[in-house]
Design a protein around this motif. Structure first.
Motif, PDB file in Angstrom:
ATOM      1  N   PRO A 119       0.825  -1.211   0.000  1.00 58.57           N
ATOM      2  CA  PRO A 119       0.000   0.000   0.000  1.00 58.57           C
ATOM      3  C   PRO A 119       0.857   1.259   0.000  1.00 58.57           C
ATOM      4  CG  PRO A 119       0.108  -0.923   2.202  1.00 58.57           C
ATOM      5  CD  PRO A 119       0.806  -1.901   1.295  1.00 58.57           C
ATOM      6  N   GLN A 120       0.277   2.350  -0.440  1.00 58.51           N
ATOM      7  CA  GLN A 120       0.943   3.648  -0.408  1.00 58.51           C
ATOM      8  C   GLN A 120       0.439   4.407   0.816  1.00 58.51           C
ATOM      9  OE1 GLN A 120       0.626   5.781  -4.192  1.00 58.51           O
ATOM     10  NE2 GLN A 120       0.193   3.847  -5.230  1.00 58.51           N
ATOM     11  N   VAL A 121       1.315   4.708   1.740  1.00 58.05           N
ATOM     12  CA  VAL A 121       0.917   5.402   2.956  1.00 58.05           C
ATOM     13  C   VAL A 121       1.749   6.657   3.133  1.00 58.05           C
ATOM     14  CG1 VAL A 121       2.501   4.033   4.397  1.00 58.05           C
ATOM     15  CG2 VAL A 121       0.500   5.143   5.441  1.00 58.05           C
ATOM     16  N   PRO A 130      -3.429  17.193  10.755  1.00 59.35           N
ATOM     17  CA  PRO A 130      -2.692  16.128  10.072  1.00 59.35           C
ATOM     18  C   PRO A 130      -3.528  14.861   9.927  1.00 59.35           C
ATOM     19  CG  PRO A 130      -1.945  16.328  12.332  1.00 59.35           C
ATOM     20  CD  PRO A 130      -2.888  17.468  12.098  1.00 59.35           C
ATOM     21  N   ALA A 131      -3.264  14.133   8.852  1.00 60.80           N
ATOM     22  CA  ALA A 131      -4.012  12.898   8.598  1.00 60.80           C
ATOM     23  C   ALA A 131      -3.093  11.856   7.999  1.00 60.80           C
ATOM     24  CB  ALA A 131      -5.180  13.164   7.648  1.00 60.80           C
ATOM     25  N   VAL A 132      -3.474  10.596   8.174  1.00 59.10           N
ATOM     26  CA  VAL A 132      -2.808   9.479   7.502  1.00 59.10           C
ATOM     27  C   VAL A 132      -3.558   9.207   6.207  1.00 59.10           C
ATOM     28  CG1 VAL A 132      -2.201   7.040   7.606  1.00 59.10           C
ATOM     29  CG2 VAL A 132      -2.053   8.438   9.665  1.00 59.10           C
ATOM     30  N   ARG A 133      -2.834   9.135   5.107  1.00 59.12           N
ATOM     31  CA  ARG A 133      -3.444   8.811   3.815  1.00 59.12           C
ATOM     32  C   ARG A 133      -2.964   7.424   3.392  1.00 59.12           C
ATOM     33  NH1 ARG A 133      -2.437   8.408  -1.532  1.00 59.12           N
ATOM     34  NH2 ARG A 133      -3.940   9.269  -3.033  1.00 59.12           N
ATOM     35  N   LEU A 134      -3.913   6.534   3.111  1.00 52.92           N
ATOM     36  CA  LEU A 134      -3.584   5.171   2.702  1.00 52.92           C
ATOM     37  C   LEU A 134      -4.294   4.860   1.397  1.00 52.92           C
ATOM     38  CD1 LEU A 134      -2.345   2.337   3.346  1.00 52.92           C
ATOM     39  CD2 LEU A 134      -4.532   1.782   4.437  1.00 52.92           C
ATOM     40  N   GLN A 135      -3.515   4.457   0.398  1.00 56.76           N
ATOM     41  CA  GLN A 135      -4.082   4.023  -0.876  1.00 56.76           C
ATOM     42  C   GLN A 135      -3.699   2.564  -1.082  1.00 56.76           C
ATOM     43  OE1 GLN A 135      -3.264   6.555  -4.223  1.00 56.76           O
ATOM     44  NE2 GLN A 135      -3.979   5.068  -5.733  1.00 56.76           N
ATOM     45  N   ALA A 136      -4.700   1.711  -1.314  1.00 57.75           N
ATOM     46  CA  ALA A 136      -4.423   0.285  -1.408  1.00 57.75           C
ATOM     47  C   ALA A 136      -5.513  -0.419  -2.197  1.00 57.75           C
ATOM     48  CB  ALA A 136      -4.305  -0.336  -0.015  1.00 57.75           C
ATOM     49  N   GLN A 137      -5.186  -1.636  -2.606  1.00 55.58           N
ATOM     50  CA  GLN A 137      -6.147  -2.524  -3.249  1.00 55.58           C
ATOM     51  C   GLN A 137      -6.485  -3.621  -2.246  1.00 55.58           C
ATOM     52  OE1 GLN A 137      -4.713  -4.621  -6.745  1.00 55.58           O
ATOM     53  NE2 GLN A 137      -6.703  -4.404  -7.747  1.00 55.58           N
ATOM     54  N   PRO A 151     -11.672  -4.159  -4.953  1.00 50.64           N
ATOM     55  CA  PRO A 151     -11.896  -2.732  -4.772  1.00 50.64           C
ATOM     56  C   PRO A 151     -10.596  -1.991  -4.474  1.00 50.64           C
ATOM     57  CG  PRO A 151     -12.504  -3.904  -2.784  1.00 50.64           C
ATOM     58  CD  PRO A 151     -12.084  -4.949  -3.789  1.00 50.64           C
ATOM     59  N   CYS A 152     -10.516  -0.761  -4.916  1.00 49.17           N
ATOM     60  CA  CYS A 152      -9.406   0.131  -4.578  1.00 49.17           C
ATOM     61  C   CYS A 152      -9.942   1.212  -3.649  1.00 49.17           C
ATOM     62  CB  CYS A 152      -8.819   0.767  -5.832  1.00 49.17           C
ATOM     63  SG  CYS A 152      -8.083  -0.405  -6.981  1.00 49.17           S
ATOM     64  N   ARG A 153      -9.116   1.649  -2.732  1.00 48.41           N
ATOM     65  CA  ARG A 153      -9.551   2.654  -1.768  1.00 48.41           C
ATOM     66  C   ARG A 153      -8.450   3.669  -1.502  1.00 48.41           C
ATOM     67  NH1 ARG A 153     -11.683  -1.731   2.626  1.00 48.41           N
ATOM     68  NH2 ARG A 153     -13.359  -2.624   1.372  1.00 48.41           N
ATOM     69  N   ALA A 180      -6.870   6.907 -11.506  1.00 48.82           N
ATOM     70  CA  ALA A 180      -6.269   8.236 -11.361  1.00 48.82           C
ATOM     71  C   ALA A 180      -7.340   9.289 -11.090  1.00 48.82           C
ATOM     72  CB  ALA A 180      -5.478   8.590 -12.620  1.00 48.82           C
ATOM     73  N   GLN A 181      -8.490   9.152 -11.755  1.00 50.30           N
ATOM     74  CA  GLN A 181      -9.586  10.108 -11.569  1.00 50.30           C
ATOM     75  C   GLN A 181     -10.099  10.093 -10.135  1.00 50.30           C
ATOM     76  OE1 GLN A 181     -13.074   9.213 -13.896  1.00 50.30           O
ATOM     77  NE2 GLN A 181     -14.242  10.947 -13.097  1.00 50.30           N
ATOM     78  N   PHE A 182     -10.340   8.896  -9.594  1.00 52.97           N
ATOM     79  CA  PHE A 182     -10.918   8.816  -8.257  1.00 52.97           C
ATOM     80  C   PHE A 182      -9.899   9.121  -7.168  1.00 52.97           C
ATOM     81  CE2 PHE A 182     -13.904   5.894 -10.590  1.00 52.97           C
ATOM     82  CZ  PHE A 182     -14.901   6.854 -10.677  1.00 52.97           C
ATOM     83  N   THR A 183      -8.646   8.798  -7.432  1.00 53.53           N
ATOM     84  CA  THR A 183      -7.597   9.200  -6.494  1.00 53.53           C
ATOM     85  C   THR A 183      -7.552  10.718  -6.388  1.00 53.53           C
ATOM     86  OG1 THR A 183      -6.272   7.234  -6.969  1.00 53.53           O
ATOM     87  CG2 THR A 183      -5.126   9.115  -6.015  1.00 53.53           C
ATOM     88  N   GLY A 184      -7.615  11.379  -7.546  1.00 56.99           N
ATOM     89  CA  GLY A 184      -7.628  12.842  -7.550  1.00 56.99           C
ATOM     90  C   GLY A 184      -8.859  13.403  -6.871  1.00 56.99           C
ATOM     91  N   MET A 185     -10.011  12.756  -7.076  1.00 56.63           N
ATOM     92  CA  MET A 185     -11.241  13.210  -6.427  1.00 56.63           C
ATOM     93  C   MET A 185     -11.128  13.138  -4.910  1.00 56.63           C
ATOM     94  SD  MET A 185     -14.540  11.741  -8.470  1.00 56.63           S
ATOM     95  CE  MET A 185     -15.102  12.456 -10.012  1.00 56.63           C
ATOM     96  N   ALA A 186     -10.611  12.016  -4.412  1.00 60.61           N
ATOM     97  CA  ALA A 186     -10.460  11.849  -2.966  1.00 60.61           C
ATOM     98  C   ALA A 186      -9.552  12.920  -2.388  1.00 60.61           C
ATOM     99  CB  ALA A 186      -9.919  10.460  -2.655  1.00 60.61           C
TER     100      ALA A 186
END
Length: 205
Positions: A119-121, A130-137, A151-153, A180-186
């Protein structure tokens, strides 16, 4: 969209294309069906590629899922034509008197057993803190043990100031080609998050 949560309110500014599911979470089946019908009627009929019946069933399913996961705020993104591509929800976690650090929040997010691969953290600075951002499948198992669509989140977790709560905001989608679109939206949605304290009568201070 605004949702009152005990002594504070969570707000996010959703752009066009998003449907607020929050109002339908606590409705009974009849009320939820009427709500779904009203939402579908708000779409331009000549643009729809999906049937009204399937869209209404999809909306009711999304609302039921938001209720099941105890979301305090939920919204669904619909592209032109009525196809649902993404869901965004906010959940609140915590126990009275139990305070955890952002580092422990990150550790718990990374400990999710269904995360696939690496995952990308990262840490991000939002207007509310401040926040933790986690991108993963994620891999979810079907009833017979076979894998479902993955699902991707993109999740953002932050500590609510002057409270022991953790706010978890998550964008979920399955169409990999729109990642890429939904990552940018988030990432664009999260800076619009605001936490407004409420007085004893539930009015914003």
């Amino acid at each position: 969209m605004t949702v009152e949560i005990d002594d504070w309110t969570c707000r996010l500014d959703f752009p066009d294309g998003w449907v607020d599911l929050t109002a339908a979470i606590e409705l009974d089946p009849a009320g939820r069906a009427a709500w779904a019908r009203e939402v579908v009627n708000s779409f331009a009929p000549l643009d729809l590629v999906a049937s009204r019946e399937s869209m209404e069933k999809g909306l009711m399913s999304l609302a039921r899922n938001a209720e099941r996961t105890h979301a305090v705020l939920a919204a669904a993104y619909f592209a032109l034509g009525g196809a649902n591509y993404a869901v965004f929800d906010v959940q609140i976690f915590g126990e009275d008197g139990v305070v955890i650090s952002l580092g422990e929040v990150e550790s718990r997010l990374l400990g999710h057993k269904e995360i696939l691969g690496q995952p990308q953290v990262s840490r991000v600075e939002l207007p509310v803190g401040p926040a933790v951002r986690l991108q993963a499948q994620y891999q979810s198992k079907g009833v017979l043990g076979f894998g479902k669509r993955l699902p991707c989140r993109v999740s953002h977790a932050l500590l609510v100031p002057q409270a022991s709560d953790v706010l978890l905001a998550t964008m979920t989608w399955r169409a990999m080609e729109h990642g890429a679109q939904f990552t940018g939206m988030a990432d664009a949605l999260m800076p619009t998050l605001s936490l407004v304290p409420l007085d004893a009568e539930g009015k914003p201070l």
